[in-house]
Scaffold this motif. Structure first.
Motif, mmCIF file in Angstrom:
data_model
loop_
_atom_site.group_PDB
_atom_site.id
_atom_site.type_symbol
_atom_site.label_atom_id
_atom_site.label_comp_id
_atom_site.label_asym_id
_atom_site.label_seq_id
_atom_site.Cartn_x
_atom_site.Cartn_y
_atom_site.Cartn_z
ATOM 1 N N PHE A 44 15.151 -5.188 3.897
ATOM 2 C CA PHE A 44 15.583 -5.146 5.289
ATOM 3 C C PHE A 44 16.986 -5.725 5.437
ATOM 4 N N LEU A 45 17.282 -6.768 4.671
ATOM 5 C CA LEU A 45 18.627 -7.336 4.715
ATOM 6 C C LEU A 45 19.662 -6.298 4.281
ATOM 7 N N VAL A 46 19.366 -5.551 3.207
ATOM 8 C CA VAL A 46 20.303 -4.539 2.724
ATOM 9 C C VAL A 46 20.428 -3.396 3.733
ATOM 10 N N ILE A 47 19.321 -3.041 4.397
ATOM 11 C CA ILE A 47 19.393 -2.006 5.429
ATOM 12 C C ILE A 47 20.345 -2.431 6.537
ATOM 13 N N ARG A 48 20.205 -3.663 7.004
ATOM 14 C CA ARG A 48 21.098 -4.140 8.065
ATOM 15 C C ARG A 48 22.532 -4.267 7.574
ATOM 16 N N LEU A 49 22.711 -4.670 6.316
ATOM 17 C CA LEU A 49 24.064 -4.743 5.774
ATOM 18 C C LEU A 49 24.689 -3.361 5.715
ATOM 19 N N GLY A 50 23.904 -2.363 5.299
ATOM 20 C CA GLY A 50 24.426 -0.999 5.286
ATOM 21 C C GLY A 50 24.818 -0.530 6.671
ATOM 22 N N MET A 51 24.011 -0.864 7.677
ATOM 23 C CA MET A 51 24.334 -0.458 9.047
ATOM 24 C C MET A 51 25.546 -1.209 9.570
ATOM 25 N N LEU A 52 25.745 -2.457 9.126
ATOM 26 C CA LEU A 52 26.957 -3.186 9.502
ATOM 27 C C LEU A 52 28.204 -2.494 8.949
ATOM 28 N N LEU A 53 28.104 -1.977 7.739
ATOM 29 C CA LEU A 53 29.235 -1.263 7.148
ATOM 30 C C LEU A 53 29.527 0.014 7.931
ATOM 31 N N ILE A 54 28.477 0.677 8.385
ATOM 32 C CA ILE A 54 28.666 1.879 9.211
ATOM 33 C C ILE A 54 29.351 1.513 10.522
ATOM 34 N N ILE A 55 28.903 0.413 11.154
ATOM 35 C CA ILE A 55 29.524 -0.056 12.400
ATOM 36 C C ILE A 55 30.984 -0.418 12.160
ATOM 37 N N LEU A 56 31.275 -1.052 11.010
ATOM 38 C CA LEU A 56 32.652 -1.430 10.690
ATOM 39 C C LEU A 56 33.538 -0.194 10.579
ATOM 40 N N ALA A 57 33.046 0.841 9.900
ATOM 41 C CA ALA A 57 33.819 2.082 9.782
ATOM 42 C C ALA A 57 34.006 2.734 11.150
ATOM 43 N N GLY A 58 32.943 2.713 11.983
ATOM 44 C CA GLY A 58 33.063 3.271 13.324
ATOM 45 C C GLY A 58 34.044 2.497 14.188
ATOM 46 N N SER A 59 34.072 1.169 14.040
ATOM 47 C CA SER A 59 35.016 0.344 14.801
ATOM 48 C C SER A 59 36.452 0.653 14.409
ATOM 49 N N TYR A 60 36.663 0.886 13.110
ATOM 50 C CA TYR A 60 38.005 1.257 12.657
ATOM 51 C C TYR A 60 38.435 2.580 13.293
ATOM 52 N N ALA A 61 37.518 3.561 13.299
ATOM 53 C CA ALA A 61 37.835 4.855 13.903
ATOM 54 C C ALA A 61 38.109 4.696 15.395
ATOM 55 N N TRP A 62 37.337 3.827 16.063
ATOM 56 C CA TRP A 62 37.526 3.568 17.499
ATOM 57 C C TRP A 62 38.934 3.027 17.765
ATOM 58 N N CYS A 63 39.368 2.087 16.931
ATOM 59 C CA CYS A 63 40.672 1.457 17.142
ATOM 60 C C CYS A 63 41.826 2.324 16.643
ATOM 61 N N ARG A 64 41.598 3.129 15.621
ATOM 62 C CA ARG A 64 42.667 3.923 15.023
ATOM 63 C C ARG A 64 42.899 5.245 15.760
ATOM 64 N N TRP A 65 41.810 5.897 16.152
ATOM 65 C CA TRP A 65 41.947 7.226 16.753
ATOM 66 C C TRP A 65 41.238 7.366 18.098
ATOM 67 N N GLY A 66 40.386 6.419 18.460
ATOM 68 C CA GLY A 66 39.567 6.568 19.653
ATOM 69 C C GLY A 66 40.093 5.801 20.841
ATOM 70 N N ALA A 67 39.138 5.287 21.656
ATOM 71 C CA ALA A 67 39.489 4.640 22.918
ATOM 72 C C ALA A 67 40.259 3.348 22.722
ATOM 73 N N GLY A 68 40.240 2.804 21.509
ATOM 74 C CA GLY A 68 41.029 1.610 21.248
ATOM 75 C C GLY A 68 42.519 1.837 21.402
ATOM 76 N N GLN A 69 42.947 3.115 21.420
ATOM 77 C CA GLN A 69 44.354 3.456 21.597
ATOM 78 C C GLN A 69 44.736 3.662 23.057
ATOM 79 N N TRP A 70 43.798 3.515 23.968
ATOM 80 C CA TRP A 70 44.077 3.795 25.375
ATOM 81 C C TRP A 70 44.769 2.648 26.092
ATOM 82 N N GLY A 71 44.917 1.532 25.462
ATOM 83 C CA GLY A 71 45.561 0.383 26.090
ATOM 84 C C GLY A 71 44.583 -0.677 26.535
ATOM 85 N N PHE A 72 43.327 -0.307 26.785
ATOM 86 C CA PHE A 72 42.300 -1.285 27.136
ATOM 87 C C PHE A 72 41.005 -0.881 26.453
ATOM 88 N N SER A 73 40.457 -1.771 25.667
ATOM 89 C CA SER A 73 39.214 -1.492 24.948
ATOM 90 C C SER A 73 38.209 -2.602 25.250
#
Length: 334
Positions: free
Chosen positions: A228-257
């Protein structure tokens, strides 16, 4: 099942991000040319500060609940306590590895040490909660190992070092990798690989759990299982990649996130929101909410904490200016 899974994520997120932040600070001090002892002094001291804040938070909650909260609540192992202890342990680990490795492979040694510590903590958690319990320790100390508190058996609602510190050391390993020159020159592909790696880890750990192989006398998937710990760690890595996409190409570029805003004031938001979610000032009745009511409460607390984070960031460093304005305009302020 999915609501239970999602409900287990705030604490891993806090610890994982604490590990990544720790890596950023260590990298900054490292590039400034500070010695391993100086780096350890700075980082361990910061961990001690967080630990003291955790104790103060417990004191605050005890005073708010005066009259019905037992004195033992002052010694409860909460998430801030574990973050502080984890940071101090990471500081000691970095001091040890940097002192022993002064060549070009120091980063690799640090990453391997942090990843190895993650694995070790996860593997030791089940026996330390059951067959290897250090019963000879006073309960306030044993509680930091397995969350026993003063109740005679480990409590799943507490945050002992085993297994929670594993997320911090995993964040340290990932943060050190992401800060390398090699990773920075390939940033989008590295984060894509992080996301894919998270999916692989999650599916592999889930596949492993579905098989009848068991290595521990007591198997508790939701609380101590390495799977279960590894499952949550894997999902944290997915969230980390999604956060990068949010800030690099998504709403994080709109000026307010909203995510960035909350992240910049995360400690204050955590400190304040608990009383409105769990404490006497709870905005919703406890254990008596429909899905719709709970969802509305979640939206309310999200918007309120977003406003708090916005004001905190806007007023940060402007204390003397605001105090001077209040002195000049006492009637308007009242």
């Amino acid at each position: 099942m999915y609501s239970q899974l999602g409900g287990t994520f705030p604490a891993p997120l806090f610890l994982f991000l604490a590990g990544i932040s720790f890596a950023l600070v260590t990298e900054k001090l490292w590039r400034k040319g500070l010695s391993p002892a100086q780096i350890a002094h700075t980082t361990v001291r910061r961990g001690a500060e967080i630990f003291v804040l955790g104790l103060l938070f417990r004191l605050q909650e005890f005073l708010i609940a005066w009259g019905w909260a037992p004195w033992s609540d002052l010694l409860r192992v909460d998430i801030l306590n574990t973050i502080g202890v984890s940071m101090m342990l990471m500081g000691l680990l970095c001091w040890l590895i940097l002192s022993l490795n002064r060549g070009r492979r120091r980063r690799t040694a640090l990453v391997l040490a942090a990843a190895g510590t993650t694995l070790l903590v996860s593997l030791l958690t089940p026996p330390l909660w059951t067959t290897w319990r250090p019963r000879w320790l006073p309960w306030p100390i044993e509680s930091y190992i397995n969350g026993v508190h003063n109740l005679g058996s480990p409590q799943a609602w507490l945050f002992p070092i085993f297994p929670w510190a594993a997320f911090a050391f995993a964040g340290l390993a990932i943060g050190l990798i992401l800060q390398s020159d090699w990773a920075r020159s390939r940033e989008p592909w590295i984060f894509l690989s992080v996301g894919v790696g998270g999916i692989v880890l999650t599916e592999a750990a889930h596949w492993w759990h579905l098989h009848p192989w068991r290595f521990y006398a007591v198997d508790d998937f939701w609380h101590t299982s390495p799977s279960f710990l590894v499952i949550r760690l894997g999902m944290l890595l997915i969230i980390l990649a999604g956060s990068y996409a949010w800030c690099r190409w998504g709403a994080g570029q709109w000026g307010f996130s909203p995510l960035i805003q909350l992240g910049q004031a995360s400690l204050l938001v955590y400190w304040v929101h608990l009383e409105f979610v769990y404490g006497r000032l709870s905005i919703l009745p406890k254990r008596a909410c429909s899905i719709g009511t709970a969802s509305l409460g979640l939206l309310q607390i999200f918007l309120a904490m977003l406003a708090l984070a916005f004001l905190r960031i806007r007023w940060k460093g402007r204390g003397p200016e605001i105090l001077g304005w209040l002195r000049r305009n006492p009637a308007r302020a009242s």
